[in-house]
Design an enzyme around this catalytic site. Structure first.
Site, PDB file in Angstrom:
ATOM      1  N   PRO A 137      50.779  53.081  50.594  1.00 30.00           N
ATOM      2  CA  PRO A 137      51.756  53.367  49.632  1.00 30.00           C
ATOM      3  C   PRO A 137      53.021  54.171  49.812  1.00 30.00           C
ATOM      4  O   PRO A 137      53.542  55.222  49.755  1.00 30.00           O
ATOM      5  CB  PRO A 137      51.035  54.611  48.903  1.00 30.00           C
ATOM      6  CG  PRO A 137      50.225  55.465  50.005  1.00 30.00           C
ATOM      7  CD  PRO A 137      49.857  54.188  51.058  1.00 30.00           C
ATOM      8  N   CYS A 138      53.791  53.100  50.137  1.00 27.12           N
ATOM      9  CA  CYS A 138      55.314  53.539  50.921  1.00 27.12           C
ATOM     10  C   CYS A 138      56.030  54.049  49.784  1.00 27.12           C
ATOM     11  O   CYS A 138      57.117  54.462  50.011  1.00 27.12           O
ATOM     12  CB  CYS A 138      55.861  52.498  51.506  1.00 27.12           C
ATOM     13  SG  CYS A 138      55.981  50.871  50.622  1.00 27.12           S
TER      14      CYS A 138
END
Length: 171
Positions: A137-138
């Site tokens: 989940p950047c």
DNA sequence: CTCATCCTCTTGC
DNA sequence: GCAAGAGGATGAG
């Protein structure tokens, strides 16, 4: 080497997925359908592999992504992933990013500190190469709540994902 | 605005 | 191979 791929629909377009027997290694947004080989050739020499479109192999991913886009707190860790395409540093950054819980955010600097590094700028560089959007989940890594930093698939998508997870941003 | 910081990629031996 | 330089999804002043 065999590579399996499939596309998933989501409210803003498509997500392209690819896996090999070691695990899932690509999850990318597309606006219009590109050929699978165009995504895969970024990471792997196409001459050494065979591409196969086998949707049945992606039932777990489809289930989790659908739940995610329906506002559920989804834990993607059951999906087996393969990060071997990244450098050692990139893999460390990606794995650290994967630990950020749903609905929470970190800064580029805090990720660097967790890795005992002062290279906060190098964190951004590693995240710009994230091959597994959403699963790693950047979008949960930002500068401040007033400046989000960047996103490889476009800043609007980053805002959309943060909002989906109920994270408030002061813009 | 400037400058520090550090990983990766490119270039030139 | 190696070394130097440039440049990023940054941060502090």
């Amino acid at each position: 080497m065999d590579i399996y791929y499939h596309y998933i629909n989501f409210p803003l377009g498509y997500i392209f997925l690819a896996k090999k027997k070691e695990g899932l290694f690509i999850s990318k947004f597309l606006n219009e359908k590109k050929l699978p080989k165009e995504y895969i050739s970024e990471f792997i020499d196409l001459k050494s592999c065979k591409l196969k479109h086998i949707p049945e192999l992606f039932s777990e991913e489809i289930k989790l992504f659908n739940a995610y886009f329906n506002h559920n707190k989804v834990d993607f860790s059951p999906i087996k992933i393969d990060l071997s395409i990244g450098s050692l540093w990139e893999r460390r950054v990606w794995i650290e990013t994967a630990k950020i819980p749903y609905g929470e955010v970190q800064t580029y600097k805090s990720i660097a500190e967790k890795l005992n590094s002062k290279g906060f700028r190098a964190v951004g560089k590693a995240l710009s190469k994230n091959p597994l959007l959403i699963i790693i989940p950047c979008h949960r890594v930002i500068k401040t709540d007033k400046a989000l930093g960047g996103f490889s698939a476009g800043i609007e998508l980053k805002k959309y994902l943060l909002k989906l997870e109920g994270i408030s941003i002061n813009l």
